[in-house]
Write an enzyme that holds these catalytic residues in place. Structure first.
Site, short mmCIF file in Angstrom:
data_model
loop_
_atom_site.label_atom_id
_atom_site.label_comp_id
_atom_site.label_asym_id
_atom_site.label_seq_id
_atom_site.Cartn_x
_atom_site.Cartn_y
_atom_site.Cartn_z
N HIS A 1 0.81 -1.22 0.00
CA HIS A 1 0.00 0.00 0.00
C HIS A 1 0.84 1.28 0.00
O HIS A 1 0.62 2.16 0.83
CB HIS A 1 -0.93 0.02 1.22
CG HIS A 1 -1.90 -1.11 1.30
ND1 HIS A 1 -2.54 -1.46 2.46
CD2 HIS A 1 -2.34 -1.98 0.35
CE1 HIS A 1 -3.34 -2.48 2.24
NE2 HIS A 1 -3.24 -2.83 0.96
N HIS B 1 -7.24 -0.32 3.38
CA HIS B 1 -6.84 -0.76 2.05
C HIS B 1 -7.23 0.30 1.01
O HIS B 1 -8.36 0.79 1.01
CB HIS B 1 -7.48 -2.11 1.74
CG HIS B 1 -7.08 -3.18 2.72
ND1 HIS B 1 -6.16 -4.14 2.42
CD2 HIS B 1 -7.46 -3.40 4.00
CE1 HIS B 1 -5.98 -4.93 3.47
NE2 HIS B 1 -6.76 -4.50 4.44
#
Length: 613
Positions: free
Chosen positions: A542, A585
């Site tokens: 990420h 996320h």
């Protein structure tokens, strides 16, 4: 001319001028046909090309996603790692994490990383986006601003076997299919009740304004036929690909932006240069209106730097002519670091490790091919707990500083997966061993890294330095240690323990996987946990912030319209523009931002956009 789903980029490009980088272009050159690019670019390309007056080109360095089986079958995504469909990046050595180089998988195909990630559908916390507005001045990008686009994108598929969801928080008319995928018994009846045992309440839906905190079955972007629903499958459908105003070109790597520095008061981007392979002939594609970069947190800053937009010292170092000095390009990199996964030895038949054996996996593959169901529709991380580290106390241990975005924002995610996941799933479980994995992620890192250049050759990977565990007060490490201790308590809880088998401390090769599976977990020292963590930690994929959004050119790269400061006709939209790391996320926020930006562009007073690259 017949329309094909994907085109040879050379059909839509002209040979590069042989006289060196041009400072300006003739009117004829500026009138060449122009076009859009990238993972979030799938959403942008689809939405922009709904207007038949807008001509859009998608340029993709990799290939088409449509014929890649490993991208379609949810649980096969690790099979894409280290292939032609992966940029296969590695970081520099990380002094704070045992001087290791970290593998960074990034999607290199239509759909970008949405075509190879773990398919977790998550908005993150409302407070994260409030922070974007309040602390970073990003008006128009708060949660209330993005929520309509979350709903517009989503087609949530209810599942009677999963928790009841309040329909007012879910979209049902979008193109992106979301819902609940296959869930193991050990995750459903073991992990989730174990979270309750250690004081983490259950929550049915973490994608609401009320926040993310709690333990939950993770929602996924897997469709009703058991296939990955990526940005490419959702927004570049066969029907969309047939639009006469949309062109898709694969195997087209952008090497730099084409800059006109003489036709106006600021340098202006009028297209891109590209190659199909290293050392191949250079070609260029021109844009009538704008260029939009959607190369992700690694490739977007790399392209900016290669084009002369970035820190002065970095550009001079590589002999790149300066177009616009911006000291924030490639800076402010933040990634989600996962502590060493705790590998719990589970009872036979309770996990999916048997699928690592080809003979045993064939029936599951046949079931997926015929019915679109079964364990291969699993997304690896099936359930998770989002917590605040300072709400979990450990006698004699220091409490981490609160770096969350607000009272409803977590700083730790604990993911439960019914399989071994060591080295990104590349290392299988010991023969005959079943494993339930607990992974702890630091969601609000204070450590900052950089993306810089190895050279001015676009085919050389960028230099990636996340600078893990480098914050001044070591709070990132304290957060991970706190999360590890919560994981150990979950492992020892009665609910999960009934699915596990005892392990002795000298049970090899098991002791290599998790040497603290036996004994008194409260007696494990921070020093021992730290050593183990640094040897086994990995990225959760990420990275954000390397072309961050903000109002000041001194501290950001793009403005609140995603326009690059001080450069005309150039925007960027992907995780690189996040002003701060979110506590979850990033795929859904990226999609919602792309959807919103497409409407902002179409509402522009001039009304026509001819390129998104």
């Amino acid at each position: 001319m017949g329309r094909n789903p994907v085109f040879n980029p050379l059909q839509y490009a002209t040979p590069q001028l042989k006289t060196g980088p041009p400072a300006t272009y003739t009117a004829a050159q500026r009138s060449l046909k122009g076009y859009d690019y990238g993972a979030a670019g799938c959403v942008l390309a689809s939405k922009l090309s709904e207007d038949p007056k807008i001509s859009v080109l998608v340029l993709e360095a990799g290939g088409d996603n449509t014929n890649i089986l490993e991208s379609k079958v949810p649980l096969m995504f690790p099979k894409l790692f280290h292939t032609e469909h992966d940029w296969d990046y590695y970081t520099t050595e990380q002094p704070g994490v045992a001087s290791r180089r970290f593998y960074w998988p990034r999607g290199r195909m239509l759909g970008g990383s949405t075509s190879m990630n773990a398919m977790i559908y998550h908005h993150a916390s409302k407070s994260d986006f409030v922070e974007w507005v309040v602390r970073h001045g990003c008006e128009g990008w708060g949660y209330d601003d993005l929520q309509p686009y979350f709903r517009a994108m989503e087609r949530f598929i209810p599942n009677a076997a999963r928790p009841a969801i309040d329909a007012k928080h879910r979209g049902d008319k979008g193109h992106w299919e979301t819902g609940y995928s296959w869930l193991s018994e050990i995750g459903d009846k073991g992990f989730l009740p174990a979270c309750e045992d250690v004081g983490i309440p259950l929550t049915a839906d973490i994608n609401t304004p009320e926040g993310t905190l709690g333990a939950t079955r993770l929602q996924t972007f897997i469709d009703v036929k058991g296939r990955r629903s990526s940005f490419a499958t959702a927004y570049l459908t066969p029907k969309v690909r047939k639009r006469p105003n949309l062109t898709i070109a694969c195997s087209a790597q952008v090497t730099r932006l084409l800059v006109d520095r003489l036709s106006g008061p600021v340098p202006s981007i009028i297209g891109v240069e590209l190659q199909t392979k290293r050392g191949g002939e250079l070609f260029e594609v021109h844009a009538h209106r704008e260029v939009i970069l959607s190369g992700g947190a690694t490739n977007t800053p790399q392209i900016l730097l290669l084009s002369g937009i970035g820190p002065e010292e970095e550009l001079n170092k590589h002999g790149i002519p300066i177009v616009k000095v911006n000291e924030s390009v490639g800076k402010n990199l933040k990634d989600h670091l996962v502590s060493t996964p705790i590998s719990c030895k589970a009872k036979p038949g309770t996990t999916l490790d048997y699928l690592g054996n080809l003979l045993h996996a064939l029936p599951a593959l046949a079931r997926w091919l015929v019915l679109g169901s079964g364990p291969l529709t699993h997304n690896a991380g099936e359930a998770a707990a989002f917590i605040r580290s300072n709400e979990h106390q450990f006698p004699g241990r220091s409490t981490p500083k609160d770096n969350t975005s607000g009272s409803i924002g977590p700083d730790i995610e604990i993911v439960g997966a019914p399989m071994a996941f060591i080295h990104h799933g590349e290392e299988p479980a010991p023969p005959g061993v079943n494993i339930f994995t607990l992974g702890c992620c630091c969601l609000r890192p204070q450590s900052k890294g950089t993306i810089t250049l190895q050279s001015k050759d676009a085919f050389d990977p960028p230099r990636i330095d996340p600078n893990y565990l480098s914050d001044e007060d070591n709070n990132d490490l304290k957060v991970l240690l706190s999360g590890l201790r919560v994981c150990l308590r979950i492992m020892r809880s009665p609910a999960l323990a009934k699915y596990l088998e005892p392990v002795s401390s000298d049970d090899n090769p098991w002791s290599y996987w998790w040497p603290y599976s036996s004994g008194d977990i409260e007696q494990i020292s921070d020093e021992d946990l730290t050593k183990w963590l640094k040897e086994k930690a990995f990225t959760l994929y990420h990275p954000v912030g390397t072309a961050r959004m903000g109002t000041s050119p001194a501290t950001s790269v793009v403005d609140t319209q995603c326009r690059v400061h001080g450069v005309g006709r150039l925007r960027a939209l992907d995780a690189s523009v996040f002003p701060e790391q979110i506590s979850g996320h990033p795929t859904a926020p990226i999609g919602a931002m792309a959807y919103k930006l497409s409407e902002m562009i179409r509402a522009d007073e001039n009304g026509r956009v001819m390129a998104n690259l």
